[in-house]
Design a protein around this motif. Structure first.
Motif, PDB file in Angstrom:
ATOM      1  N   ALA A   1       0.840  -1.211   0.000  1.00 11.42           N
ATOM      2  CA  ALA A   1       0.000   0.000   0.000  1.00 11.42           C
ATOM      3  C   ALA A   1       0.873   1.259   0.000  1.00 11.42           C
ATOM      4  O   ALA A   1       0.568   2.242  -0.680  1.00 11.42           O
ATOM      5  N   ARG A   2       1.968   1.226   0.746  1.00 16.41           N
ATOM      6  CA  ARG A   2       2.852   2.401   0.781  1.00 16.41           C
ATOM      7  C   ARG A   2       3.519   2.615  -0.583  1.00 16.41           C
ATOM      8  O   ARG A   2       3.649   3.741  -1.048  1.00 16.41           O
ATOM      9  N   LEU A   3       3.912   1.524  -1.230  1.00 21.62           N
ATOM     10  CA  LEU A   3       4.505   1.639  -2.565  1.00 21.62           C
ATOM     11  C   LEU A   3       3.475   2.227  -3.542  1.00 21.62           C
ATOM     12  O   LEU A   3       3.799   3.105  -4.353  1.00 21.62           O
ATOM     13  N   CYS A   4       2.251   1.738  -3.442  1.00 21.04           N
ATOM     14  CA  CYS A   4       1.190   2.220  -4.339  1.00 21.04           C
ATOM     15  C   CYS A   4       0.946   3.712  -4.154  1.00 21.04           C
ATOM     16  O   CYS A   4       0.783   4.446  -5.132  1.00 21.04           O
ATOM     17  N   ARG A   5       0.916   4.146  -2.910  1.00 23.00           N
ATOM     18  CA  ARG A   5       0.674   5.571  -2.655  1.00 23.00           C
ATOM     19  C   ARG A   5       1.772   6.424  -3.279  1.00 23.00           C
ATOM     20  O   ARG A   5       1.520   7.489  -3.821  1.00 23.00           O
TER      21      ARG A   5
END
Ligand SMILES: [Fe+2]
Length: 328
Positions: free
Chosen positions: A256-260
């Motif tokens: 999720a952090r990579l996606c953000r």
């Protein structure tokens, strides 16, 4: 992981009318002799015309295959003369020769960086695919959607045999709807996340287009890392189709952090008729902003060609659902 978004790395070449005159003349001659483009002989003859392209374009493209320099290359040019007719309501309804000259321009530039490959499970195995809105698919996560954002993704991320480069040529884009891109080079991934994202803890499901053509919804995707590569970071990501194992919260949160971060790094590339973009499918992701379809022949229409750097590897590993064409 720091919160800042990756800085996109895009090179843009703007060709003059003088620079496109010669290739256009040769392409017109080839089209008048042959009339269609899904023809290996025609493309093979085109491959021998490298010298038609300006040296400054060839220099810019030289870094694509060795993955040096920008992962995204936009090639703009004066609007071509050839009329492609109205945007068809479905890729099956495209006139066989309507886009021939444009396809050859796309191929001439693309052949400088790789060899075209295609899938039997996409658009009846045609080498050149159409990206256009189709009624009833407005919210699909495919190139036929419109009203919904096409989320950023690596092309055919679910497959080990995905293309090295994705090439898109604009035929029509009256509303200047943007293609979105983000690149991996500027990602700031902390050590813990880095370690998680490089582990095979992510399952990527095939997109619906492949499943429809295979007549199956029964797939068991392999577990893969979403980050890899030693010398430079490479991505394998398609968020709407990616799953982590139940209970693996650490991987899900790192993902999720990579996606953000990728989301925050997306830039808009607005293509005009004749413009094309080459996207390194390992070092960049792409998507599309939403738009309102009209279905009256004036909708956004792109042509797509996927390229591999190593056809032998591609052929050797291809699955029953794919096919590759050799131009060598
Ligand atoms: Fe795509």
């Amino acid at each position: 992981m720091r919160g800042s978004a990756p800085v996109p790395d895009i090179q843009e070449i703007v060709l003059t009318a003088r620079e496109t005159r010669r290739p256009d003349r040769v392409i017109r001659r080839l089209v008048s002799e042959d009339g269609a483009t899904d023809d290996l002989g025609l493309l093979t003859r085109l491959a021998g015309h490298r010298d038609l392209l300006p040296v400054r374009l060839l220099d810019a493209l030289a870094g694509v295959r060795p993955r040096r320099g920008s992962p995204v290359t936009v090639v703009r040019r004066p609007r071509p003369d050839e009329d492609v007719g109205p945007t068809p309501r479905h890729w099956r309804l495209r006139g066989r020769t309507a886009t021939a000259a444009h396809d050859l321009w796309l191929a001439l530039v693309s052949l400088q960086v790789g060899e075209p490959v295609c899938w039997q499970t996409l658009q009846d195995g045609r080498l050149f695919n159409d990206v256009l809105p189709i009624k009833g698919q407005e919210h699909a996560q495919t190139g036929h959607s419109s009203a919904a954002t096409l989320d950023y993704h690596v092309e055919d991320a679910f497959d080990d045999d995905r293309c090295d480069v994705l090439a898109l040529l604009c035929l029509r884009n009256r509303d200047l709807t943007a293609t979105t891109v983000a690149t991996a080079g500027g990602l700031h991934v902390g050590t813990a996340d880095h370690e998680l994202l490089r582990r095979p803890r992510f399952a990527i499901l095939p997109d619906p287009e492949h499943l429809k053509a295979n007549g199956t919804a029964d797939v068991s995707p392999a577990w893969r890392p979403v980050l890899f590569g030693d010398a430079q970071p490479c991505l394998r990501i398609d968020p709407p189709f990616t799953r982590t194992a139940p209970g693996d919260d650490a991987s899900a949160q790192a993902f999720a952090r990579l996606c953000r971060q990728l989301e925050g790094g997306l830039v808009h590339v607005r293509l005009h008729p004749g413009d094309l973009v080459l996207i390194d499918n390992y070092r960049a992701v792409h998507g599309r902003e939403p738009f309102t379809p009209r279905y009256d022949g004036t909708d956004r229409w792109l042509r797509k060609l996927t390229l591999t750097f190593d056809l032998r590897r591609s052929s050797g590993r291809r699955r029953a659902g794919s096919r590759a064409l050799s131009l060598s």
